[in-house]
Design a protein around this motif. Structure first.
Motif, PDB file in Angstrom:
ATOM      1  N   UNK A  15       0.902  -1.380   0.265  1.00 14.49           N
ATOM      2  CA  UNK A  15      -0.285   0.364   0.062  1.00 14.49           C
ATOM      3  C   UNK A  15       0.751   1.159  -0.144  1.00 14.49           C
ATOM      4  N   UNK A  16       1.341   2.114  -1.021  1.00 16.95           N
ATOM      5  CA  UNK A  16       2.246   3.085  -1.139  1.00 16.95           C
ATOM      6  C   UNK A  16       1.324   3.920  -1.166  1.00 16.95           C
ATOM      7  N   UNK A  17       1.587   4.724  -0.105  1.00 12.72           N
ATOM      8  CA  UNK A  17       0.985   6.066  -0.021  1.00 12.72           C
ATOM      9  C   UNK A  17       1.742   6.688   0.397  1.00 12.72           C
ATOM     10  N   UNK A  18       2.592   6.881  -0.166  1.00 14.34           N
ATOM     11  CA  UNK A  18       3.662   8.436   0.001  1.00 14.34           C
ATOM     12  C   UNK A  18       2.837   9.382  -2.230  1.00 14.34           C
ATOM     13  N   UNK A  19       2.839  11.238  -1.518  1.00  9.52           N
ATOM     14  CA  UNK A  19       3.283  11.471  -0.410  1.00  9.52           C
ATOM     15  C   UNK A  19       3.073  11.681   0.907  1.00  9.52           C
ATOM     16  N   UNK A  20       3.832  11.866   1.929  1.00  9.01           N
ATOM     17  CA  UNK A  20       2.716  11.830   3.395  1.00  9.01           C
ATOM     18  C   UNK A  20       3.507  12.944   3.858  1.00  9.01           C
ATOM     19  N   UNK A  21       3.092  13.924   4.962  1.00  2.00           N
ATOM     20  CA  UNK A  21       4.328  14.921   6.271  1.00  2.00           C
ATOM     21  C   UNK A  21       4.479  14.224   7.174  1.00  2.00           C
ATOM     22  N   UNK A  22       5.084  14.528   7.700  1.00  4.40           N
ATOM     23  CA  UNK A  22       5.730  13.841   9.423  1.00  4.40           C
ATOM     24  C   UNK A  22       4.159  14.235   9.909  1.00  4.40           C
ATOM     25  N   UNK A  23       4.643  13.003  10.698  1.00  2.00           N
ATOM     26  CA  UNK A  23       3.233  12.578  11.620  1.00  2.00           C
ATOM     27  C   UNK A  23       1.786  12.549  10.793  1.00  2.00           C
ATOM     28  N   UNK A  24       1.209  12.252   9.953  1.00  2.00           N
ATOM     29  CA  UNK A  24       0.470  12.377   9.154  1.00  2.00           C
ATOM     30  C   UNK A  24      -0.499  10.955   9.649  1.00  2.00           C
ATOM     31  N   UNK A  25      -1.870  11.077   9.815  1.00  2.00           N
ATOM     32  CA  UNK A  25      -2.379  10.038   9.882  1.00  2.00           C
ATOM     33  C   UNK A  25      -2.999   9.578   8.880  1.00  2.00           C
ATOM     34  N   UNK A  26      -3.099   8.102   8.603  1.00  2.00           N
ATOM     35  CA  UNK A  26      -3.565   7.145   7.596  1.00  2.00           C
ATOM     36  C   UNK A  26      -4.620   6.475   8.259  1.00  2.00           C
ATOM     37  N   UNK A  27      -5.485   6.808   7.524  1.00  2.00           N
ATOM     38  CA  UNK A  27      -6.640   6.499   7.787  1.00  2.00           C
ATOM     39  C   UNK A  27      -7.629   5.328   6.493  1.00  2.00           C
ATOM     40  N   UNK A  28      -8.506   5.015   7.187  1.00  2.00           N
ATOM     41  CA  UNK A  28      -9.304   3.459   6.223  1.00  2.00           C
ATOM     42  C   UNK A  28      -8.963   4.289   4.498  1.00  2.00           C
ATOM     43  N   UNK A  29      -9.682   5.510   4.421  1.00  2.00           N
ATOM     44  CA  UNK A  29     -10.274   5.326   2.833  1.00  2.00           C
ATOM     45  C   UNK A  29      -8.133   5.598   2.161  1.00  2.00           C
ATOM     46  N   UNK A  30      -7.483   5.519   2.898  1.00  2.00           N
ATOM     47  CA  UNK A  30      -6.388   6.009   2.273  1.00  2.00           C
ATOM     48  C   UNK A  30      -6.022   4.624   2.211  1.00  2.00           C
ATOM     49  N   UNK A  31      -5.384   3.605   3.125  1.00  2.00           N
ATOM     50  CA  UNK A  31      -5.380   2.243   2.666  1.00  2.00           C
ATOM     51  C   UNK A  31      -5.765   1.780   1.442  1.00  2.00           C
ATOM     52  N   UNK A  32      -7.540   1.574   1.992  1.00  2.00           N
ATOM     53  CA  UNK A  32      -8.514   0.876   1.017  1.00  2.00           C
ATOM     54  C   UNK A  32      -8.407   1.946  -0.806  1.00  2.00           C
ATOM     55  N   UNK A  33      -8.297   2.786  -0.845  1.00  2.00           N
ATOM     56  CA  UNK A  33      -7.415   3.768  -2.414  1.00  2.00           C
ATOM     57  C   UNK A  33      -6.507   3.116  -2.465  1.00  2.00           C
ATOM     58  N   UNK A  34      -5.276   3.012  -1.936  1.00  2.00           N
ATOM     59  CA  UNK A  34      -3.895   2.358  -2.347  1.00  2.00           C
ATOM     60  C   UNK A  34      -4.277   0.776  -2.346  1.00  2.00           C
ATOM     61  N   UNK A  35      -4.749   0.108  -2.357  1.00  2.00           N
ATOM     62  CA  UNK A  35      -5.096  -1.496  -2.639  1.00  2.00           C
ATOM     63  C   UNK A  35      -6.524  -1.347  -3.918  1.00  2.00           C
ATOM     64  N   UNK A  36      -6.609  -0.009  -4.521  1.00  2.00           N
ATOM     65  CA  UNK A  36      -7.861  -0.639  -5.171  1.00  2.00           C
ATOM     66  C   UNK A  36      -7.778  -1.548  -5.955  1.00  2.00           C
ATOM     67  N   UNK A  37      -6.640  -1.942  -6.158  1.00  2.00           N
ATOM     68  CA  UNK A  37      -5.912  -2.678  -7.438  1.00  2.00           C
ATOM     69  C   UNK A  37      -6.744  -4.720  -7.790  1.00  2.00           C
ATOM     70  N   UNK A  38      -7.489  -4.499  -5.743  1.00  2.00           N
ATOM     71  CA  UNK A  38      -7.774  -5.854  -5.817  1.00  2.00           C
ATOM     72  C   UNK A  38      -6.693  -6.879  -6.084  1.00  2.00           C
ATOM     73  N   UNK A  39      -5.783  -6.607  -4.229  1.00  2.00           N
ATOM     74  CA  UNK A  39      -4.730  -7.392  -4.637  1.00  2.00           C
ATOM     75  C   UNK A  39      -4.989  -9.381  -4.438  1.00  2.00           C
TER      76      UNK A  39
END
Length: 215
Positions: free
Chosen positions: A65-89
């Motif tokens: 799950x490639x979430x880059x770019x991210x800021x320092x101390x940025x919170x990663x929620x469910x939507x970001x994970x779901x979007x990063x895995x959108x290709x259905x692994x």
């Protein structure tokens, strides 16, 4: 080696030498959570230690799950994970979260890494997924630069551990891997271990079990 704040530093020193003793031995002094390591539920909850899992449990079918770019101390929620895995692994055992923070290994910025929310951890646990991160912690790590609205404690650890999931921390080089790969992260066999350093190896290609593929 950077270690979690408050942890004793790692030392690696010769305890015998060829010149003096006729043989070499080395003393390793390190915390169970030093370097790249795997956490067991016993670390924070009344759950199983590493030795209670079969050895095959530490061979993961992983999705990146490639979430880059991210800021320092940025919170990663469910939507970001779901979007990063959108290709259905498909069916996976572990989600490897790429923040890019392994680039900061060795400097103070490493401890101001992005972190997952408790909801994101629960989302992984509900899908039977373990977690791998290229940071020292999937929760916020306390530093002088912490934000007032950051969660206290270790909610990501707790959500995953309550579901008997594992966490592999301080991974590196995840950005060079394909979307799917096999990750082997075998711990030392220590009774009652809450965590253990591992040599984490990613296998890609047709044969990800024998070590004959690319790494």
């Amino acid at each position: 080696m950077p270690v979690y704040p408050g942890t004793e530093p790692v030392t690696v020193e010769p305890s015998a030498t060829l010149a003096t003793d006729g043989y070499r031995t080395t003393r390793l002094d390190l915390d169970s959570h030093a370097g790249t390591h795997v956490d067991a539920p016993a670390h924070l909850v009344d759950g199983p230690a590493l030795g209670e899992f079969p050895v095959g449990r530490f061979r993961f079918d992983a999705a990146k799950a490639d979430l880059r770019p991210l800021d320092a101390r940025e919170a990663v929620g469910v939507d970001a994970l779901r979007d990063a895995l959108a290709d259905d692994p498909g069916e996976v055992d572990l989600v490897a979260v790429v923040t890019g923070w392994d680039d900061h290994w060795g400097d103070e910025r490493y401890f101001d890494h992005p972190y997952l929310t408790a909801d994101a951890a629960a989302w992984l646990a509900d899908r039977g997924c373990d977690l791998g991160v290229d940071t020292v912690n999937p929760d916020p790590t306390p530093t002088d630069r912490a934000c007032a609205d950051e969660p206290d404690g270790y909610p990501v650890h707790e959500r995953l551990f309550e579901a008997d999931r594992l966490i592999v921390e301080n991974l590196r080089g995840l950005d060079r891997l394909p979307e799917r790969f096999a990750l082997h992260a075998l711990p030392l066999r220590v009774d009652g271990a809450d965590a253990s350093p591992v040599r984490a190896v990613a296998y890609i290609g047709d044969d990800d079990h024998t070590g004959d593929g690319d790494r």
